[in-house]
Design an enzyme around this catalytic site. Structure first.
Site, mmCIF file in Angstrom:
data_model
loop_
_atom_site.group_PDB
_atom_site.id
_atom_site.type_symbol
_atom_site.label_atom_id
_atom_site.label_comp_id
_atom_site.label_asym_id
_atom_site.label_seq_id
_atom_site.Cartn_x
_atom_site.Cartn_y
_atom_site.Cartn_z
ATOM 1 N N ASP A 17 0.870 -1.167 0.000
ATOM 2 C CA ASP A 17 0.000 0.000 0.000
ATOM 3 C C ASP A 17 0.919 1.232 0.000
ATOM 4 O OD1 ASP A 17 -2.280 1.737 0.600
ATOM 5 O OD2 ASP A 17 -1.453 1.835 2.635
ATOM 6 N N ASP A 19 -0.164 5.197 0.784
ATOM 7 C CA ASP A 19 -0.403 6.196 1.831
ATOM 8 C C ASP A 19 -0.361 5.605 3.237
ATOM 9 O OD1 ASP A 19 -0.666 8.264 0.041
ATOM 10 O OD2 ASP A 19 -2.832 8.047 -0.139
ATOM 11 N N ASP A 213 -1.749 -0.639 5.978
ATOM 12 C CA ASP A 213 -2.069 -0.019 7.273
ATOM 13 C C ASP A 213 -3.560 0.181 7.520
ATOM 14 O OD1 ASP A 213 -2.383 2.044 5.351
ATOM 15 O OD2 ASP A 213 -2.129 3.541 6.920
HETATM 16 MG MG LIG Z 1 -2.810 3.264 3.567
#
Ligand SMILES: [Mg+2]
Length: 273
Positions: A17, A19, A213
């Site tokens: 991922d 961001d 996250d």
């Molecule tokens: Mg993220």
């Protein structure tokens, strides 16, 4: 169909991922991940971005990081594989194309649902809503398989809207600022696709390491062989995979600290047979 590639000493694929994971939550820097990024480059291990971002948004980052590997955009709905000739991509679209999604949304609007999507907004409006520059807002408006919308109806109408989307094989994902209308796919599509892709290319089962996250990373992490959860800003995702590792630092720092020892360990295990 597949890009020119030699099988690395370690048949590993790293999928990440962006961001809050590879990119710092606040300044979008990848600096703290440099040692692990260099390691992957040296060992010719593919680093596949798997993100909710669009093609144009990923393009810039790939240039900055000198990344030439395939990537997955818009939460698993579009997969891009660089062509062997070095120009352009082979693309795989999972679920409905953007134009088909817009058609459904148009129908639903005719039926009386009230919302405003990126396709309805000029770049200036997207920029004002997101804090992006006008140029970046243009990139965000150029889409392949998901439509962010602002809901303008009641809560009850929203329930009916979700149901109507389901009838069109679409779903509504709640993001920070927007609701995202998209096919019933998720980031695990990338894991499934590239397991097959690299197995064909390398004639060996790839080991998939995934880093993320947020809740939209869950399916990708649970489908991976070695998931690494990066702590979120407010809370840390708990996932159902016995091989999971939880990074102790945020963003690229946690990315580097957890990934590098795992790679070293897998390399050691391969060498000792
Ligand atoms: Mg993220």
């Amino acid at each position: 169909m597949i890009e020119e590639s030699i099988r690395p000493a370690l048949p590993i694929v790293v999928m990440t991922d962006l961001d809050g994971t590879l990119l710092d939550h606040d300044n979008y820097s990848t600096a703290a991940a440099k040692p692990a990024l260099t390691w992957l480059h040296t060992h010719q291990i593919p680093l596949i971005f798997n993100t909710s971002k669009t093609y144009n948004e990923v393009y810039q980052l790939r240039r900055t990081l000198d990344n030439h590997d395939p990537f997955v955009c818009e939460n698993g709905s579009a997969i891009f594989i660089p062509k062997a000739e070095g120009t352009g991509y082979n693309t795989e679209f999972i679920g409905l194309r953007y134009s088909a999604i817009l058609k459904v949304l148009h129908q639903l609007r005719q039926q009386g649902f009230h919302f405003r999507g990126f396709n309805d907004m000029p770049a200036t409006e997207v920029a004002a809503l997101t804090g992006l520059s006008i140029e970046d807002a243009h990139s965000a408006k150029s889409r392949d398989g998901t439509e962010p919308v602002l809901w303008q109806g009641s809560e009850a109408e929203l329930v009916a809207f979700k149901l109507a989307l389901t009838e069109h094989k679409l779903q509504l994902l709640e993001g920070g600022r927007f609701l995202h209308v998209m096919s019933q796919v998720d980031k695990a599509e990338g894991v499934i696709f590239f397991r097959h892709h690299y197995q064909e290319l390398w004639q060996a089962n790839p080991i998939v390491i995934a880093l993320g996250d947020s809740d939209n990373d869950r399916a990708m992490l649970e489908a991976a062989d070695y998931p690494i959860v990066i702590p979120g800003k407010k809370s840390t995702l708990k996932i159902n995979n016995s091989a999971v590792q939880y990074a102790t630092s945020h963003g690229p720092k946690g990315w580097n600290q957890t990934l590098l020892p795992l790679l070293e360990q897998l390399l050691k295990e391969t060498r000792s047979g």
